[in-house]
Design a protein around this motif. Sequence first.
Motif, PDB file in Angstrom:
ATOM      1  N   PRO A 147     -32.542  -9.330 -48.177  1.00 22.51           N
ATOM      2  CA  PRO A 147     -31.714  -8.728 -49.225  1.00 22.51           C
ATOM      3  C   PRO A 147     -31.403  -7.243 -49.008  1.00 22.51           C
ATOM      4  N   ASN A 148     -32.162  -6.576 -48.120  1.00 26.35           N
ATOM      5  CA  ASN A 148     -31.864  -5.153 -47.868  1.00 26.35           C
ATOM      6  C   ASN A 148     -30.740  -4.985 -46.835  1.00 26.35           C
ATOM      7  N   LEU A 149     -30.301  -6.085 -46.236  1.00 30.94           N
ATOM      8  CA  LEU A 149     -29.206  -5.997 -45.256  1.00 30.94           C
ATOM      9  C   LEU A 149     -27.874  -6.282 -45.938  1.00 30.94           C
ATOM     10  N   VAL A 150     -26.803  -5.668 -45.415  1.00 27.34           N
ATOM     11  CA  VAL A 150     -25.504  -5.860 -46.076  1.00 27.34           C
ATOM     12  C   VAL A 150     -25.021  -7.305 -45.909  1.00 27.34           C
ATOM     13  N   PRO A 151     -24.378  -7.829 -46.939  1.00 29.94           N
ATOM     14  CA  PRO A 151     -23.923  -9.219 -46.881  1.00 29.94           C
ATOM     15  C   PRO A 151     -22.676  -9.386 -46.014  1.00 29.94           C
ATOM     16  N   VAL A 152     -22.552 -10.562 -45.435  1.00 27.45           N
ATOM     17  CA  VAL A 152     -21.410 -10.892 -44.581  1.00 27.45           C
ATOM     18  C   VAL A 152     -20.558 -11.933 -45.302  1.00 27.45           C
ATOM     19  N   LEU A 153     -19.255 -11.724 -45.302  1.00 24.89           N
ATOM     20  CA  LEU A 153     -18.331 -12.685 -45.917  1.00 24.89           C
ATOM     21  C   LEU A 153     -17.603 -13.443 -44.818  1.00 24.89           C
ATOM     22  N   MET A 154     -17.788 -14.735 -44.777  1.00 28.71           N
ATOM     23  CA  MET A 154     -17.169 -15.557 -43.727  1.00 28.71           C
ATOM     24  C   MET A 154     -15.843 -16.147 -44.222  1.00 28.71           C
ATOM     25  N   LEU A 155     -14.778 -15.838 -43.491  1.00 30.10           N
ATOM     26  CA  LEU A 155     -13.449 -16.376 -43.818  1.00 30.10           C
ATOM     27  C   LEU A 155     -12.957 -17.188 -42.621  1.00 30.10           C
ATOM     28  N   HIS A 156     -12.853 -18.469 -42.817  1.00 29.42           N
ATOM     29  CA  HIS A 156     -12.626 -19.419 -41.721  1.00 29.42           C
ATOM     30  C   HIS A 156     -11.190 -19.428 -41.183  1.00 29.42           C
ATOM     31  N   GLY A 157     -11.041 -20.059 -40.036  1.00 34.05           N
ATOM     32  CA  GLY A 157      -9.713 -20.310 -39.476  1.00 34.05           C
ATOM     33  C   GLY A 157      -9.125 -21.587 -40.056  1.00 34.05           C
ATOM     34  N   THR A 158      -7.875 -21.869 -39.722  1.00 37.59           N
ATOM     35  CA  THR A 158      -7.209 -23.081 -40.209  1.00 37.59           C
ATOM     36  C   THR A 158      -8.041 -24.316 -39.863  1.00 37.59           C
ATOM     37  N   GLY A 159      -8.309 -25.120 -40.885  1.00 40.75           N
ATOM     38  CA  GLY A 159      -9.078 -26.350 -40.659  1.00 40.75           C
ATOM     39  C   GLY A 159     -10.582 -26.155 -40.798  1.00 40.75           C
ATOM     40  N   GLY A 160     -10.998 -24.917 -41.042  1.00 34.82           N
ATOM     41  CA  GLY A 160     -12.430 -24.669 -41.227  1.00 34.82           C
ATOM     42  C   GLY A 160     -12.832 -24.838 -42.678  1.00 34.82           C
ATOM     43  N   ASP A 161     -14.019 -24.378 -42.981  1.00 33.72           N
ATOM     44  CA  ASP A 161     -14.452 -24.393 -44.376  1.00 33.72           C
ATOM     45  C   ASP A 161     -15.445 -23.245 -44.605  1.00 33.72           C
ATOM     46  N   GLU A 162     -16.084 -23.260 -45.762  1.00 33.62           N
ATOM     47  CA  GLU A 162     -16.951 -22.139 -46.155  1.00 33.62           C
ATOM     48  C   GLU A 162     -18.182 -21.998 -45.260  1.00 33.62           C
ATOM     49  N   SER A 163     -18.496 -23.011 -44.466  1.00 33.75           N
ATOM     50  CA  SER A 163     -19.726 -22.992 -43.659  1.00 33.75           C
ATOM     51  C   SER A 163     -19.499 -22.974 -42.156  1.00 33.75           C
ATOM     52  N   ASP A 164     -18.289 -23.240 -41.712  1.00 39.16           N
ATOM     53  CA  ASP A 164     -18.154 -23.493 -40.271  1.00 39.16           C
ATOM     54  C   ASP A 164     -18.323 -22.253 -39.389  1.00 39.16           C
ATOM     55  N   LEU A 165     -18.216 -21.060 -39.973  1.00 45.31           N
ATOM     56  CA  LEU A 165     -18.459 -19.853 -39.155  1.00 45.31           C
ATOM     57  C   LEU A 165     -19.936 -19.458 -39.143  1.00 45.31           C
ATOM     58  N   LEU A 166     -20.753 -20.266 -39.787  1.00 40.51           N
ATOM     59  CA  LEU A 166     -22.169 -19.890 -39.897  1.00 40.51           C
ATOM     60  C   LEU A 166     -22.845 -19.642 -38.534  1.00 40.51           C
ATOM     61  N   PRO A 167     -22.633 -20.493 -37.525  1.00 45.18           N
ATOM     62  CA  PRO A 167     -23.274 -20.208 -36.231  1.00 45.18           C
ATOM     63  C   PRO A 167     -22.830 -18.870 -35.627  1.00 45.18           C
ATOM     64  N   ILE A 168     -21.550 -18.544 -35.796  1.00 44.81           N
ATOM     65  CA  ILE A 168     -21.031 -17.263 -35.269  1.00 44.81           C
ATOM     66  C   ILE A 168     -21.631 -16.114 -36.074  1.00 44.81           C
ATOM     67  N   ALA A 169     -21.633 -16.280 -37.395  1.00 40.67           N
ATOM     68  CA  ALA A 169     -22.186 -15.237 -38.271  1.00 40.67           C
ATOM     69  C   ALA A 169     -23.668 -15.028 -37.973  1.00 40.67           C
ATOM     70  N   THR A 170     -24.363 -16.111 -37.687  1.00 38.89           N
ATOM     71  CA  THR A 170     -25.797 -16.018 -37.403  1.00 38.89           C
ATOM     72  C   THR A 170     -26.030 -15.323 -36.060  1.00 38.89           C
ATOM     73  N   PHE A 171     -25.147 -15.585 -35.104  1.00 37.95           N
ATOM     74  CA  PHE A 171     -25.238 -14.911 -33.805  1.00 37.95           C
ATOM     75  C   PHE A 171     -25.011 -13.397 -33.981  1.00 37.95           C
ATOM     76  N   LEU A 172     -24.020 -13.042 -34.778  1.00 40.27           N
ATOM     77  CA  LEU A 172     -23.670 -11.623 -34.917  1.00 40.27           C
ATOM     78  C   LEU A 172     -24.558 -10.878 -35.916  1.00 40.27           C
ATOM     79  N   PHE A 173     -24.939 -11.575 -36.959  1.00 42.52           N
ATOM     80  CA  PHE A 173     -25.681 -10.924 -38.053  1.00 42.52           C
ATOM     81  C   PHE A 173     -26.870 -11.812 -38.430  1.00 42.52           C
ATOM     82  N   PRO A 174     -27.861 -11.941 -37.533  1.00 40.03           N
ATOM     83  CA  PRO A 174     -28.895 -12.969 -37.719  1.00 40.03           C
ATOM     84  C   PRO A 174     -29.572 -12.984 -39.084  1.00 40.03           C
ATOM     85  N   GLU A 175     -29.935 -11.821 -39.596  1.00 37.46           N
ATOM     86  CA  GLU A 175     -30.758 -11.843 -40.810  1.00 37.46           C
ATOM     87  C   GLU A 175     -30.029 -11.402 -42.078  1.00 37.46           C
ATOM     88  N   HIS A 176     -28.738 -11.186 -41.944  1.00 35.71           N
ATOM     89  CA  HIS A 176     -27.975 -10.732 -43.118  1.00 35.71           C
ATOM     90  C   HIS A 176     -27.693 -11.909 -44.061  1.00 35.71           C
TER      91      HIS A 176
END
Length: 203
Positions: free
Chosen positions: A14-43
């Motif tokens: 909770p002390n790390l800034v939150p990340v907002l994932m906005l998907h590409g066409t055909g994605g959804d609210e969760s599909d960028l999670l692996p990328i987000a986790t790679f870039l911002f593991p603990e946010h």
Amino acid sequence: MTEEIHAAFYPGKPNLVPVLMLHGTGGDESDLLPIATFLFPEHPKLGIRGRVKQNGSNRYFIRREDGTFDLDNLNQETDWLLTAIQQETKRYRLDADQLIVLGFSNGANIAAYAWLNRSTPFKTAVLLHPMMITPPVQSVDLTDFRAFATYGDVDSIVPEANFDQLMQQLTDAHATIESFKNHQSHRLTQTELMAAQTWIKKL
Ligand code: MLT
């Protein structure tokens, strides 16, 4: 409006800034999670699904059959998304002003459009393969805004001149932009994600 929002929240430190994932066409609210986790593991991570559906694909705004964009719809959906962000950050007790946007393609496009045409809480973004949808209607001041943006030289969707124009608009508005051009298509690559990681470490 509540029932129209499809959002997913993945708590992190909770002390790390939150990340907002906005998907590409055909994605959804969760599909960028692996990328987000790679870039911002603990946010903490929040994803919001675009509510437009075209040919069975989720999007943030309508693109017509002839390839042109429906600007009325884009404006309406930009307002909707900003309200949804407000609502969902409140729900999960996240500081909307601290949000880092991670947007790919259609999601990156609406984030950049919102920066250039609205007042947004988020000031930091990783924009993966964005394009300029339309020139901004008025000049905005994006001092203190910063973005890392990627482009592929064999991208059949984003022409280089269009990407350069978007970078120019953001820079003219005083945003600090680092762009990364690579030999690749519209798909994400490890190379660009590692470059994004390097940029994120400097934040
Ligand atoms: C858009 O429609 O926003 C762009 O063409 C990128 C995409 O296909 O998502």
